[in-house]
Design a protein around this motif. Structure first.
Motif, short mmCIF file in Angstrom:
data_model
loop_
_atom_site.label_atom_id
_atom_site.label_comp_id
_atom_site.label_asym_id
_atom_site.label_seq_id
_atom_site.Cartn_x
_atom_site.Cartn_y
_atom_site.Cartn_z
N TYR A 1 -2.19 5.07 -0.37
CA TYR A 1 -0.80 4.62 -0.19
C TYR A 1 -0.85 3.81 0.99
O TYR A 1 0.31 3.03 1.33
CB TYR A 1 0.42 5.72 -0.22
CG TYR A 1 0.07 6.74 0.45
CD1 TYR A 1 0.23 6.97 1.78
CD2 TYR A 1 -0.67 7.95 -0.08
CE1 TYR A 1 0.15 7.99 2.46
CE2 TYR A 1 -0.80 9.07 0.64
CZ TYR A 1 -0.64 9.29 2.08
OH TYR A 1 -0.94 10.34 2.79
N ARG B 1 2.71 15.80 7.56
CA ARG B 1 3.45 15.95 6.37
C ARG B 1 2.56 16.47 5.21
O ARG B 1 1.14 16.35 5.15
CB ARG B 1 3.86 14.65 5.72
CG ARG B 1 5.11 13.98 6.63
CD ARG B 1 5.62 12.74 5.77
NE ARG B 1 6.81 12.32 6.40
CZ ARG B 1 7.28 10.99 5.98
NH1 ARG B 1 6.69 10.35 5.08
NH2 ARG B 1 8.54 10.67 6.63
N GLU C 1 2.67 15.51 2.14
CA GLU C 1 2.75 14.37 1.33
C GLU C 1 3.29 14.34 0.09
O GLU C 1 3.96 13.74 -0.66
CB GLU C 1 1.69 13.26 1.39
CG GLU C 1 0.81 13.36 2.64
CD GLU C 1 1.62 12.29 3.85
OE1 GLU C 1 2.91 11.82 3.51
OE2 GLU C 1 1.29 12.26 4.83
N PRO D 1 11.17 7.57 1.03
CA PRO D 1 10.78 7.17 -0.04
C PRO D 1 9.33 6.32 0.13
O PRO D 1 8.74 5.82 1.25
CB PRO D 1 11.66 5.66 -0.27
CG PRO D 1 12.16 5.40 0.92
CD PRO D 1 12.19 6.82 1.75
N ILE E 1 6.94 3.46 -0.17
CA ILE E 1 7.13 1.93 -0.09
C ILE E 1 5.74 1.26 -0.24
O ILE E 1 4.76 1.68 0.52
CB ILE E 1 7.87 1.60 1.33
CG1 ILE E 1 9.08 2.36 1.63
CG2 ILE E 1 7.93 0.10 1.19
CD1 ILE E 1 10.25 2.15 1.03
#
Ligand code: 5AD
Length: 411
Positions: A67, A193, A195, A270, A272
């Motif tokens: 991502y 994180r 994730e 969010p 993105i």
């Protein structure tokens, strides 16, 4: 009928209740959910928002997350590394501005040179003191500097010239010795994180074996979070919201994961898309229209939350923030920058839904255009002064005071 969310989200909360709340869409219900979370923030943490000046130290990364715009195999990225001088100037700006803390964030590297450099920078940043200029300054570009004394119990007020910056690190997975070394040098918080707390989803967006066989392992990630806690760090984690293959159930699992692992801070926002990544390509292939109703996504195999129209994705992120504030009322919850991609006031709206931390970017304007984890990063043309000015004005309008010269930790 309006529900009392404090009642529902207390104690041994049921998964089905959390999911039901994450699915709310009525305006009145949403406002009640956010207002209740805001009240809890006031009660447990006081009215202040705390700033952590974000220094994007380098976009060189060993990982290849599907991502992320700065993934190793994206060869369109111009790679950079800030000089020590730049990092220290940016930290000094944060200190002089009353930010209280900085975050050193960067692509993941674990070579000796990098580790040693971070250790040295932590020591040097801890050694910085407010410049005489900043101490003397009665007003800055924002007009009269309003120093909000923090009277809220459990939060130390360091509003004096001897104050040294709190340091948060966001530099990925390292081994325990490295965490100890950085803690001993003076860093006190670390963000890593998860994730997604769903192992299968984690593995889908972090395929194993890049760059070596041990990287991108879910178990290693969890061990790293635990190692950070053990090393003494105030530990933060977080997730992305609106990923392909993600479900409401996964998000419920994420909230319960935060509670189970007992984190001190959460930053979630969010997902993105970035067009030069595999997930971004998937997004642009599917997203010929904006999908407002998750139901419509069922059946294409990428999950109900992908792709989701910006409004729905923002709303879902705000609901996650609010629900977490009910479940972990004392922790620090960030109003993340990615929210600002979906709406100019996305972060401020998160503050009104229970978040209490903002990370204003203090990175040199010449570098920050190359730290693109996602597309549409806001404020690329604003330098650190302009960023501060705009943020202060926005917060003033909402009557949210800033905790200047204060660490703003919950413990
Ligand atoms: N969209 C949103 N957040 C992203 N991150 C990386 N890429 C993206 C993206 N495309 C987040 C990850 C990482 C943090 C530094 O940035 O969650 O942990």
């Amino acid at each position: 009928m309006l529900k009392n969310y404090s009642e529902i989200l207390r104690g041994e909360v049921r998964r089905s209740d959390i999911e039901r709340i994450l699915r709310i869409s009525g305006k009145e219900e949403l406002e009640k959910l956010y207002a209740g979370a805001y009240e809890l923030k006031l009660k447990h943490r006081g009215p202040h928002v705390y700033f952590r000046g974000l220094i994007e130290i380098s976009n060189i990364c060993m990982k290849d997350c599907l991502y992320c715009g700065i993934r190793r195999s994206n060869n369109k990225v111009l790679r950079y590394e800030l000089t020590d001088k730049q990092v220290l100037e940016e930290a000094q700006f944060a200190l002089d501005s009353g930010y209280g803390s900085v975050v050193l964030q960067g692509g993941e590297r674990s070579d000796k040179i990098f580790i040693g450099r971070i250790t040295r920078l932590i020591r040097e940043i801890k050694g910085l003191r407010k410049s005489q200029d900043a101490i003397n300054r009665k007003s800055d570009i924002t007009g009269e500097t309003k120093v909000v004394r923090n009277t809220f119990p459990s939060v130390a007020d360091y509003g004096n010239c001897d104050f040294s910056l709190g340091i948060t690190l966001s530099l990925g997975e390292q081994n325990t010795d490295v965490y100890r070394e950085w803690y001993d040098a003076g860093a006190r918080r670390y963000l890593l994180r998860i994730e997604s707390s769903n192992k299968a989803l984690y593995e889908k967006i972090h395929p194993a074996g890049m760059p070596d066989k041990d990287s991108h392992s879910y178990e290693k990630r969890i061990s790293a979070i635990n190692a950070l806690k053990k090393a003494g760090f105030l530990t933060g984690t977080g997730v992305m919201i609106g990923l392909p293959w993600q479900s409401y159930e996964d998000l419920v699992g994420d909230i319960l994961f935060f509670r189970k692992i007992g984190v001190d801070m959460v930053g979630m926002g969010p997902y993105i898309p970035h067009r030069d990544t595999p997930l971004g390509k998937l997004y642009y292939k599917l997203n010929s229209r904006h999908i407002a109703d998750p139901q419509e996504n069922c059946g294409h195999g990428y999950g109900e939350l992908f792709p989701l129209a910006n409004k729905q994705k923002l709303e879902l992120s705000l609901k996650m923030v609010a629900v977490l504030r009910y479940i972990m009322p004392h922790i620090n919850i960030a109003a993340t920058t990615a929210l600002q991609v979906l709406a100019p006031d996305g972060r401020e709206r998160a503050l009104l839904a229970g978040a209490n931390i903002i990370m204003p970017n203090v990175t040199d304007i010449s570098a920050k255009g190359n730290y693109n984890l996602y597309e549409g990063k806001p404020g690329l043309g604003d330098d650190a002064c302009a960023t501060k000015y705009i943020l202060e004005k926005n917060l003033e309008k909402l009557d949210i005071p800033i905790g200047w010269d204060t660490l703003g930790d919950w413990r």
